[in-house]
Design an enzyme around this catalytic site. Sequence first.
Site, PDB file in Angstrom:
ATOM      1  N   CYS A 103      38.287   2.132  13.415  1.00 52.04           N
ATOM      2  CA  CYS A 103      39.183   1.690  13.143  1.00 52.04           C
ATOM      3  C   CYS A 103      39.539   1.691  14.880  1.00 52.04           C
ATOM      4  CB  CYS A 103      40.689   1.657  12.715  1.00 52.04           C
ATOM      5  SG  CYS A 103      40.289   0.862  10.833  1.00 52.04           S
ATOM      6  N   CYS A 162      33.634 -15.121  16.478  1.00 53.23           N
ATOM      7  CA  CYS A 162      34.401 -13.448  16.694  1.00 53.23           C
ATOM      8  C   CYS A 162      33.596 -13.205  17.796  1.00 53.23           C
ATOM      9  CB  CYS A 162      33.102 -12.466  15.631  1.00 53.23           C
ATOM     10  SG  CYS A 162      31.450 -13.333  15.975  1.00 53.23           S
ATOM     11  N   GLU A 220      19.826 -21.666   9.389  1.00 55.48           N
ATOM     12  CA  GLU A 220      20.479 -20.251  10.013  1.00 55.48           C
ATOM     13  C   GLU A 220      18.470 -19.776  10.470  1.00 55.48           C
ATOM     14  OE1 GLU A 220      22.426 -17.531   9.667  1.00 55.48           O
ATOM     15  OE2 GLU A 220      20.733 -16.557   9.654  1.00 55.48           O
ATOM     16  N   ASP A 278      29.104 -21.313  13.988  1.00 56.17           N
ATOM     17  CA  ASP A 278      29.765 -20.046  13.591  1.00 56.17           C
ATOM     18  C   ASP A 278      28.993 -19.243  14.141  1.00 56.17           C
ATOM     19  OD1 ASP A 278      30.626 -17.875  12.690  1.00 56.17           O
ATOM     20  OD2 ASP A 278      30.873 -18.064  10.459  1.00 56.17           O
TER      21      ASP A 278
HETATM   22  C1  LIG Z   1      29.078 -15.205  12.186  1.00 48.66           C
HETATM   23  S1  LIG Z   1      27.013 -15.155  10.915  1.00 48.66           S
HETATM   24  C2  LIG Z   1      28.017 -16.927  10.706  1.00 48.66           C
HETATM   25  C3  LIG Z   1      27.668 -16.397   8.903  1.00 48.66           C
HETATM   26  C4  LIG Z   1      28.223 -17.831   7.774  1.00 48.66           C
HETATM   27  N1  LIG Z   1      28.892 -19.285   8.854  1.00 48.66           N
HETATM   28  C5  LIG Z   1      29.693 -16.881   6.950  1.00 48.66           C
HETATM   29  O1  LIG Z   1      30.769 -17.471   7.419  1.00 48.66           O
HETATM   30  O2  LIG Z   1      29.017 -15.978   6.420  1.00 48.66           O
HETATM   31  C6  LIG Z   1      26.049 -16.034  12.425  1.00 48.66           C
HETATM   32  C7  LIG Z   1      24.969 -15.720  11.599  1.00 48.66           C
HETATM   33  O3  LIG Z   1      23.744 -17.129  12.496  1.00 48.66           O
HETATM   34  C8  LIG Z   1      22.952 -16.864  11.815  1.00 48.66           C
HETATM   35  N2  LIG Z   1      21.901 -16.963  13.493  1.00 48.66           N
HETATM   36  C9  LIG Z   1      21.792 -16.163  14.622  1.00 48.66           C
HETATM   37  N3  LIG Z   1      21.141 -16.480  15.299  1.00 48.66           N
HETATM   38  C10 LIG Z   1      20.728 -17.697  15.504  1.00 48.66           C
HETATM   39  C11 LIG Z   1      20.040 -19.080  15.763  1.00 48.66           C
HETATM   40  N4  LIG Z   1      19.790 -19.290  17.089  1.00 48.66           N
HETATM   41  N5  LIG Z   1      19.562 -19.917  14.942  1.00 48.66           N
HETATM   42  C12 LIG Z   1      20.349 -20.159  13.351  1.00 48.66           C
HETATM   43  N6  LIG Z   1      21.350 -19.320  12.777  1.00 48.66           N
HETATM   44  C13 LIG Z   1      21.488 -17.968  13.671  1.00 48.66           C
HETATM   45  C14 LIG Z   1      22.388 -14.540  11.711  1.00 48.66           C
HETATM   46  O4  LIG Z   1      21.724 -14.465  11.324  1.00 48.66           O
HETATM   47  C15 LIG Z   1      24.060 -15.047  11.534  1.00 48.66           C
HETATM   48  O5  LIG Z   1      23.499 -15.311   9.465  1.00 48.66           O
END
Ligand SMILES: C[S@@+](CC[C@H](N)C(=O)[O-])C[C@H]1O[C@@H](n2cnc3c(N)ncnc32)[C@H](O)[C@@H]1O
Length: 453
Positions: free
Chosen positions: A84, A410, A335, A383
């Site tokens: 934290c 995020c 993904e 996302d």
């Molecule tokens: C912030 S997480 C969001 C996951 C999901 N939307 C959730 O709420 O649980 C971002 C995701 O993007 C994936 N990721 C990273 N680069 C990517 C890419 N170039 N194309 C597709 N997915 C990707 C990561 O593996 C991860 O699962």
Amino acid sequence: MTAPVTKNDRITVYIEDLTHDGAGVAKVDGFPLFIQGGLPEEKAQVHVLKTLKNYGFAKIIEIIEPSPYRVEAPCPIFNQCGGCQLQHMSYEGQMTWKQNMVANVMKRIGKIDVPVHPVKGMTEPWHYRNKAQIPFGLNGEVPVAGFYKTKSHAIVDTDRCLIQSGEADAILAGLKPRLWALGLTPYNEQTKTGSLRHVVVRTAKTTNQVMVVLVTKGRKLKKKEEIIDVIRELVPNVTSIMQNINGQDTNVIFGNDTNLLWGEEVIEDHIGDVRFEISARSFYQVNPIQTKVLYDQALEYAALTGEETVIDAYCGIGTISLFLAKNAKSVMGVEIVPQAIEDAKRNAKLNGFTNTFFEAGPAEEVIPRWYKEGKTADVLMVDPPRKGCDEALLNTILEQKPKKVVYVSCNPATLARDLRILEDGGYKTQEVQPVDMFPHTAHCEAVAWLELV
Ligand SMILES: C[S@@+](CC[C@H](N)C(=O)[O-])C[C@H]1O[C@@H](n2cnc3c(N)ncnc32)[C@H](O)[C@@H]1O
């Protein structure tokens, strides 16, 4: 810029802001000094530790006028642990700072004039995490377990954590004194000896199911049955005990090999009325209460009537996709991690959805191909990870022009950067809603709603 202060100076400063990782920021003739533990609206005497070309670091000697947000951090290891960053700030202060931070970043980086709403926070901002990754180690002959110091691999020993679950506390406090009797030697990162590296505790808050994963260097557990008995005694609601083997010299927690020691291979959790099976290594949002708040916001911005086709880019295990599926004609998720797509497909089946489709691959390659194949979207949900959307994906959005884009982020800085690109290409950001997924840390999640104009 020449630094107006030098190492070892003692000066009085007024702290104006916090950095993205929660350090105080004061300006001396425009020269920023980063001050660990300092809070906005605070006057303090500080000792300059180091100066570089454009900024420097200082530590607090005395707080002359405390910030109106300053509180006593409730956690006894707050100053050592890297988990934290903001426990010394009231929760109300954290909410105000996070809202201002998102609004400032929208203006400064995105050059966007958009309403940024007050942060949706938690009424009970403690014990919110559903996953604890607890490193085990040795201090001389004494086993230690807890959390890592900031930017280090030194373990701060503790028996409880205020943002983790009661089950994680039970493992933290209860397993340590019994390790020798169970034949479990904590792993030593320097000498590469010992066996127990981490214990990961996952809790499904809606079903009360718990998974405990022992991450060990080798496969052999001399006293497997006793270990299982002790874990069941410490965590009576445990439903799954797994072992993961990680023999590599690495900082990565999990190895590739996971096996069942006792109970089920997965635990089940619900977001709203959608069910999810979570395995030892599945990605799953860590704050389930706020995940529902975040996804409800995304759903509200998507304003689905049941007629829309939706693309969910960066879909992970399909949590947002499945949350939207009952209000959409169809949802297509993409993904990059194939295992996550397997989880998404399994969870779609578990919930009986027949209007979802998932594909593994880079969003920036798969989505342009989908468009070429005529698989288009009325609503595009993104996302992405902290680095934001890939440029190629943003270009595809600008070429294909879905009516609505909902951006879950995020990292406010990359969100603002990407919103600027989308606005230059014909979209208008309507609103930004920050959601506090990680109370007492400096992280802030936000959802932005864009319409094609
Ligand atoms: C912030 S997480 C969001 C996951 C999901 N939307 C959730 O709420 O649980 C971002 C995701 O993007 C994936 N990721 C990273 N680069 C990517 C890419 N170039 N194309 C597709 N997915 C990707 C990561 O593996 C991860 O699962």
